[in-house]
Design an enzyme around this catalytic site. Structure first.
Site, mmCIF file in Angstrom:
data_model
loop_
_atom_site.group_PDB
_atom_site.id
_atom_site.type_symbol
_atom_site.label_atom_id
_atom_site.label_comp_id
_atom_site.label_asym_id
_atom_site.label_seq_id
_atom_site.Cartn_x
_atom_site.Cartn_y
_atom_site.Cartn_z
ATOM 1 N N SER A 87 -3.446 -5.970 -5.556
ATOM 2 C CA SER A 87 -4.078 -6.957 -6.436
ATOM 3 C C SER A 87 -3.007 -7.857 -7.035
ATOM 4 O O SER A 87 -1.841 -7.472 -7.147
ATOM 5 C CB SER A 87 -4.826 -6.238 -7.561
ATOM 6 N N TYR A 125 -4.955 -0.020 -14.276
ATOM 7 C CA TYR A 125 -5.341 -0.504 -12.950
ATOM 8 C C TYR A 125 -4.203 -1.322 -12.350
ATOM 9 O O TYR A 125 -3.827 -1.134 -11.184
ATOM 10 C CB TYR A 125 -6.607 -1.347 -13.053
ATOM 11 N N LYS A 172 -1.790 -0.676 -8.989
ATOM 12 C CA LYS A 172 -1.641 -1.639 -7.908
ATOM 13 C C LYS A 172 -0.174 -2.010 -7.675
ATOM 14 O O LYS A 172 0.221 -2.365 -6.562
ATOM 15 C CB LYS A 172 -2.487 -2.877 -8.202
#
Length: 277
Positions: A168, A181, A185
């Site tokens: 991401s 998160y 990533k």
């Protein structure tokens, strides 16, 4: 190519996300075996469809059986050679069974392209407010499952095979309210680089694609918000959100022989957001 970027219409939003553009003439995957995790929705589904369009035999998975059955049925009606099964990628045994099922479907012990696409973000908010359980779930799915998938697939990856991780834009600058998160990533990008280093002498390439805000269910709170148009205009040089089709073409390139001298790369596809020199 006939794909047209989405147009924002006041009161009606952005319309449905664009999943595929079969007008291209690429056939780089004829005779190739492709495995995709989390391949029934969003970017995963778009990648599956692109690989199918280019002639691949594709085997996919999802946690939910109805999603697998519906996706396989829809794609087979289009004439594509596709199969699938359920798999919780957080369980190593289920990943092992998934890969074995893929090999049975292909009829040969060879995987030409392995795509690890699963990802979760069970909660948004300040990092220090997250529990250990949330931390463990994020890293189990977003990082450990990628490591396990490649490890289990090694007997089937041959010289010339390719691996693709889905990270991401948040992996380059983890930030609230998706801090953990983003950190997960970042770890995916690093894992891709170290595996590229280790598997390179075997002729196996490993690359990572890093999408920006793409119109998927997971990012719905951004592109379906009341200020979606304003948010899109702040989202990078192109002033729009991405569609799954925007990522699938990049994935197909990175895993193809056209990218045969690319490995260890993390390719950012974010409409100009976080662009790098």
């Amino acid at each position: 190519m006939t794909y047209r970027e989405p147009e924002y219409k006041e009161g009606r939003g952005w319309g449905e996300p664009v999943m595929s553009d079969p007008s291209h003439s690429c056939k780089r995957y004829n005779g190739k075996n492709v495995v995709v995790t989390a391949g029934t929705l969003g970017i995963g589904r778009a990648m599956v469809e692109r690989f199918c369009e280019e002639g691949a035999r594709v085997f996919l998975c999802s946690r939910k059986a109805p999603n697998v059955e519906q996706t396989v049925e829809e794609l087979r009606k289009k004439g594509y050679n596709v199969g699938g099964t359920t798999c919780n990628v957080g369980e190593s045994k289920e990943q092992e069974d998934f890969l074995r099922a893929a090999i049975d479907f292909f009829g040969e012990e060879r995987i030409d392209t392995l795509v690890s696409n699963a990802g979760v973000n069970p909660k948004a908010g300040p990092t220090n407010d997250m529990t250990e359980e949330i931390f463990d779930k994020i890293f189990n799915i977003n990082v450990k499952s990628y490591f396990v998938l490649v490890k289990l697939a090694m007997p089937y990856l041959k010289r010339g095979s390719s691996v693709l991780f889905v990270s991401s834009v948040g992996g380059f600058l983890p930030s609230p309210p998706l801090g953990l998160y983003g950190v997960s990533k970042t770890a995916v990008i690093a894992l891709g680089k170290v595996l590229a280093n280790e598997l390179g002498p075997m002729g196996i390439r490993v690359n990572t694609v890093c999408p920006g805000v793409v119109r998927t269910k997971m990012a719905g709170m951004l592109w379906k918000s009341e200020d979606a148009d304003g948010a899109a205009k702040k989202n990078g040089f192109l002033q729009r959100f991405g569609d799954p089709v925007d990522i699938s073409g990049i994935a197909a390139f990175l895993c193809s022989d056209d990218a045969s001298y690319m490995t260890g790369e993390s390719v950012l596809a974010s409409g100009g957001n976080m662009s790098r020199l």
